[in-house]
Design a protein around this motif. Structure first.
Motif, PDB file in Angstrom:
ATOM      1  N   ARG A 227     -10.475  17.076 -16.452  1.00 48.32           N
ATOM      2  CA  ARG A 227     -11.548  17.895 -17.021  1.00 48.32           C
ATOM      3  C   ARG A 227     -12.837  17.565 -16.276  1.00 48.32           C
ATOM      4  NH1 ARG A 227     -12.733  18.466 -23.388  1.00 48.32           N
ATOM      5  NH2 ARG A 227     -13.132  16.218 -23.290  1.00 48.32           N
ATOM      6  N   TYR A 228     -13.412  18.583 -15.616  1.00 51.58           N
ATOM      7  CA  TYR A 228     -14.640  18.417 -14.852  1.00 51.58           C
ATOM      8  C   TYR A 228     -15.770  19.185 -15.532  1.00 51.58           C
ATOM      9  CZ  TYR A 228     -11.254  17.251 -11.143  1.00 51.58           C
ATOM     10  OH  TYR A 228     -10.228  16.710 -10.414  1.00 51.58           O
ATOM     11  N   GLN A 229     -16.913  18.520 -15.669  1.00 47.97           N
ATOM     12  CA  GLN A 229     -18.114  19.156 -16.198  1.00 47.97           C
ATOM     13  C   GLN A 229     -19.130  19.274 -15.064  1.00 47.97           C
ATOM     14  OE1 GLN A 229     -18.422  20.376 -19.192  1.00 47.97           O
ATOM     15  NE2 GLN A 229     -16.782  19.411 -20.376  1.00 47.97           N
ATOM     16  N   TYR A 230     -19.316  20.503 -14.564  1.00 41.56           N
ATOM     17  CA  TYR A 230     -20.209  20.746 -13.430  1.00 41.56           C
ATOM     18  C   TYR A 230     -21.630  21.037 -13.895  1.00 41.56           C
ATOM     19  CZ  TYR A 230     -16.076  21.446 -10.407  1.00 41.56           C
ATOM     20  OH  TYR A 230     -14.902  21.280  -9.702  1.00 41.56           O
ATOM     21  N   PRO A 231     -22.620  20.655 -13.097  1.00 37.62           N
ATOM     22  CA  PRO A 231     -23.975  21.159 -13.343  1.00 37.62           C
ATOM     23  C   PRO A 231     -24.029  22.635 -12.983  1.00 37.62           C
ATOM     24  CG  PRO A 231     -23.903  20.007 -11.257  1.00 37.62           C
ATOM     25  CD  PRO A 231     -22.539  19.836 -11.880  1.00 37.62           C
ATOM     26  N   LYS A 232     -25.145  23.279 -13.280  1.00 36.08           N
ATOM     27  CA  LYS A 232     -25.285  24.694 -12.948  1.00 36.08           C
ATOM     28  C   LYS A 232     -25.312  24.869 -11.435  1.00 36.08           C
ATOM     29  CE  LYS A 232     -28.012  28.817 -14.018  1.00 36.08           C
ATOM     30  NZ  LYS A 232     -29.191  29.360 -14.739  1.00 36.08           N
ATOM     31  N   THR A 233     -24.351  25.605 -10.902  1.00 38.03           N
ATOM     32  CA  THR A 233     -24.262  25.801  -9.454  1.00 38.03           C
ATOM     33  C   THR A 233     -23.343  26.976  -9.146  1.00 38.03           C
ATOM     34  OG1 THR A 233     -23.555  24.830  -7.342  1.00 38.03           O
ATOM     35  CG2 THR A 233     -22.384  24.112  -9.306  1.00 38.03           C
ATOM     36  N   GLU A 234     -23.653  27.672  -8.061  1.00 39.24           N
ATOM     37  CA  GLU A 234     -22.789  28.747  -7.589  1.00 39.24           C
ATOM     38  C   GLU A 234     -21.717  28.219  -6.637  1.00 39.24           C
ATOM     39  OE1 GLU A 234     -25.287  31.662  -5.838  1.00 39.24           O
ATOM     40  OE2 GLU A 234     -26.219  32.250  -7.731  1.00 39.24           O
ATOM     41  N   GLN A 235     -21.774  26.927  -6.311  1.00 34.60           N
ATOM     42  CA  GLN A 235     -20.802  26.322  -5.400  1.00 34.60           C
ATOM     43  C   GLN A 235     -20.198  25.078  -6.064  1.00 34.60           C
ATOM     44  OE1 GLN A 235     -23.432  25.916  -1.881  1.00 34.60           O
ATOM     45  NE2 GLN A 235     -22.011  27.294  -0.837  1.00 34.60           N
TER      46      GLN A 235
ATOM     47  N   LEU B  57       0.851  -1.186   0.000  1.00 31.96           N
ATOM     48  CA  LEU B  57       0.000   0.000   0.000  1.00 31.96           C
ATOM     49  C   LEU B  57       0.889   1.239   0.000  1.00 31.96           C
ATOM     50  CD1 LEU B  57      -2.882   1.214   0.338  1.00 31.96           C
ATOM     51  CD2 LEU B  57      -2.475   1.152   2.808  1.00 31.96           C
ATOM     52  N   ALA B  58       0.765   2.081  -1.033  1.00 24.54           N
ATOM     53  CA  ALA B  58       1.629   3.257  -1.086  1.00 24.54           C
ATOM     54  C   ALA B  58       1.110   4.258  -2.101  1.00 24.54           C
ATOM     55  CB  ALA B  58       3.058   2.852  -1.447  1.00 24.54           C
ATOM     56  N   TYR B  59       1.681   5.470  -2.007  1.00 26.05           N
ATOM     57  CA  TYR B  59       1.423   6.560  -2.935  1.00 26.05           C
ATOM     58  C   TYR B  59      -0.014   7.074  -2.806  1.00 26.05           C
ATOM     59  CZ  TYR B  59       5.901   5.175  -5.037  1.00 26.05           C
ATOM     60  OH  TYR B  59       7.208   4.850  -5.273  1.00 26.05           O
ATOM     61  N   GLY B  60      -0.644   7.495  -3.900  1.00 22.55           N
ATOM     62  CA  GLY B  60      -1.919   8.197  -3.805  1.00 22.55           C
ATOM     63  C   GLY B  60      -1.708   9.666  -3.477  1.00 22.55           C
ATOM     64  N   ASP B  61      -0.660  10.250  -4.081  1.00 27.34           N
ATOM     65  CA  ASP B  61      -0.294  11.635  -3.762  1.00 27.34           C
ATOM     66  C   ASP B  61      -1.177  12.653  -4.480  1.00 27.34           C
ATOM     67  OD1 ASP B  61       2.362  11.379  -2.200  1.00 27.34           O
ATOM     68  OD2 ASP B  61       2.685  10.095  -3.942  1.00 27.34           O
ATOM     69  N   ILE B  62      -1.462  13.732  -3.787  1.00 27.30           N
ATOM     70  CA  ILE B  62      -2.142  14.916  -4.317  1.00 27.30           C
ATOM     71  C   ILE B  62      -3.501  14.520  -4.898  1.00 27.30           C
ATOM     72  CG2 ILE B  62      -1.804  17.069  -5.555  1.00 27.30           C
ATOM     73  CD1 ILE B  62       0.552  16.241  -3.703  1.00 27.30           C
ATOM     74  N   LEU B  63      -4.439  14.235  -4.013  1.00 26.58           N
ATOM     75  CA  LEU B  63      -5.775  13.838  -4.423  1.00 26.58           C
ATOM     76  C   LEU B  63      -6.651  15.062  -4.668  1.00 26.58           C
ATOM     77  CD1 LEU B  63      -8.008  11.000  -3.323  1.00 26.58           C
ATOM     78  CD2 LEU B  63      -8.874  13.311  -2.908  1.00 26.58           C
ATOM     79  N   LEU B  64      -7.330  15.076  -5.818  1.00 23.06           N
ATOM     80  CA  LEU B  64      -8.318  16.102  -6.144  1.00 23.06           C
ATOM     81  C   LEU B  64      -9.695  15.464  -6.255  1.00 23.06           C
ATOM     82  CD1 LEU B  64      -5.708  17.670  -6.851  1.00 23.06           C
ATOM     83  CD2 LEU B  64      -6.918  18.616  -8.822  1.00 23.06           C
ATOM     84  N   MET B  65     -10.710  16.175  -5.774  1.00 28.48           N
ATOM     85  CA  MET B  65     -12.084  15.685  -5.867  1.00 28.48           C
ATOM     86  C   MET B  65     -13.010  16.854  -6.157  1.00 28.48           C
ATOM     87  SD  MET B  65     -14.177  13.165  -5.799  1.00 28.48           S
ATOM     88  CE  MET B  65     -15.781  12.531  -5.279  1.00 28.48           C
ATOM     89  N   PRO B  66     -13.722  16.835  -7.293  1.00 24.46           N
ATOM     90  CA  PRO B  66     -14.706  17.888  -7.555  1.00 24.46           C
ATOM     91  C   PRO B  66     -16.008  17.611  -6.803  1.00 24.46           C
ATOM     92  CG  PRO B  66     -14.654  16.350  -9.388  1.00 24.46           C
ATOM     93  CD  PRO B  66     -13.602  15.888  -8.410  1.00 24.46           C
ATOM     94  N   THR B  67     -16.600  18.640  -6.250  1.00 23.14           N
ATOM     95  CA  THR B  67     -17.857  18.514  -5.514  1.00 23.14           C
ATOM     96  C   THR B  67     -18.723  19.733  -5.796  1.00 23.14           C
ATOM     97  OG1 THR B  67     -17.165  19.673  -3.478  1.00 23.14           O
ATOM     98  CG2 THR B  67     -16.611  17.330  -3.651  1.00 23.14           C
ATOM     99  N   THR B  68     -19.941  19.711  -5.276  1.00 24.64           N
ATOM    100  CA  THR B  68     -20.813  20.881  -5.312  1.00 24.64           C
ATOM    101  C   THR B  68     -21.374  21.111  -3.911  1.00 24.64           C
ATOM    102  OG1 THR B  68     -22.748  19.546  -5.920  1.00 24.64           O
ATOM    103  CG2 THR B  68     -21.481  20.509  -7.725  1.00 24.64           C
ATOM    104  N   GLY B  69     -21.918  22.314  -3.695  1.00 24.04           N
ATOM    105  CA  GLY B  69     -22.503  22.637  -2.397  1.00 24.04           C
ATOM    106  C   GLY B  69     -21.469  23.132  -1.411  1.00 24.04           C
ATOM    107  N   GLU B  70     -21.811  23.080  -0.151  1.00 25.43           N
ATOM    108  CA  GLU B  70     -20.891  23.505   0.909  1.00 25.43           C
ATOM    109  C   GLU B  70     -19.690  22.559   0.927  1.00 25.43           C
ATOM    110  OE1 GLU B  70     -19.837  26.308   3.689  1.00 25.43           O
ATOM    111  OE2 GLU B  70     -21.656  26.243   2.465  1.00 25.43           O
ATOM    112  N   PRO B  71     -18.453  23.078   0.863  1.00 30.58           N
ATOM    113  CA  PRO B  71     -17.279  22.201   0.802  1.00 30.58           C
ATOM    114  C   PRO B  71     -17.141  21.329   2.048  1.00 30.58           C
ATOM    115  CG  PRO B  71     -16.707  24.454   0.200  1.00 30.58           C
ATOM    116  CD  PRO B  71     -18.091  24.501   0.761  1.00 30.58           C
TER     117      PRO B  71
END
Length: 272
Positions: free
Chosen positions: A102-110, A42-56
């Motif tokens: 490349r992230y495709q977000y729905p319509k949102t202000e957050q 078990l190793a690595y997994g560096d610099i994880l990014l996750m796109p979300t919506t709403g309150e972070p």
């Protein structure tokens, strides 16, 4: 990933799998830039990014999302999925030292991007810094497969983020542009951006090296161009392989067990 690449930008569907991914899983925590392939450790997994919506949300159990196999696909140098929780489309590709999202977000202000430096390996030290409303940089030193594993990164975004927050031990630090510690996370928030392309350069030497790798390998935000180049690199490498011989019994048991010149009557594969 591309052949012999430093980056293996891939989904992390569990925290206890050597590669970070298991085909049977239906939940994804995010997309990190380094993975072991074929190893049992078990190793690595560096610099994880996750796109979300709403309150972070900053806990991975809060920001993770379900996904369906019917919406998941991949080919050499490319991965695609849909995050059910947020209705965000995700596509990934890479160069040797740069991961491109490349992230495709729905319509949102957050519309958010979570950057989690505490993912997977034991973190010895880390820091993250907001450079501008298009750029973030940072560092992660961890202990796992290697006793001291160094990863510097520099990230640029195709759209400006309207606000951000940096957390230490899951507590937001108000008014801070840079935070150091062992449990450092960050969120970036965009206002109805539609599509956001993120490119993340890595270096084992310095954050300046990560920036140079980023600018030299991915000077723009043309996702399709990078995806096509990655596919071509794989095609060129695989074209070097020559296969000779006719139909015969499977040789996989010999390969998998590594026994001498034969195993259960099957010849061991040698040569090109």
């Amino acid at each position: 990933a591309v052949p012999f690449g430093m980056v293996q930008l891939s989904p992390d569907t569990r925290l206890d799998a050597a590669s970070g991914y298991n085909f049977a899983d239906t939940v994804v925590y995010g997309f990190s830039h380094t993975h072991l392939s074929g190893a049992g450790g078990l190793a690595y997994g560096d610099i994880l990014l996750m796109p979300t919506t709403g309150e972070p949300k900053l806990l991975n159990t809060d920001y993770r999302s379900a996904f369906k196999k019917k919406n998941e696909s991949g080919s050499p140098g490319y991965y695609k999925t849909l995050l059910d929780k947020y209705n965000i489309g995700v596509e990934l590709t890479a160069t040797k030292r740069v991961g491109v999202h490349r992230y495709q977000y729905p319509k949102t202000e957050q519309a958010n991007i979570i950057i989690d430096l505490n993912q997977r390996d034991d973190v010895l030290e880390s820091w993250i810094e907001m450079v501008s409303n298009h750029e973030v940089r940072g560092f992660r030193k961890s202990k796992g497969w290697a006793g001291e594993h160094y990863v510097y990164f520099y990230a640029k975004f195709s759209k400006p983020f309207k606000t951000y927050g940096i957390a230490l031990n899951n507590q937001l630090q108000q008014g801070k542009a840079r935070i150091e510690g062992k449990n450092v996370k960050m969120f970036l928030q965009f206002d109805n951006p539609g599509e956001v392309i993120t490119k993340v350069g890595l270096s084992s030497v310095s954050v300046d090296g990560a920036l140079k790798n980023l600018d030299s390998e991915v000077p723009d935000f043309d996702f399709k161009k990078i995806q096509k180049a990655a596919h071509t690199e794989w095609a060129n490498e695989l074209a070097k392989i020559q296969v000779e011989g006719g139909a015969g019994p499977s040789v996989m048991p010999a390969i998998q067990n590594g026994y001498g010149n034969s195993y259960n009557g099957y010849p061991r594969v040698t040569g090109t």
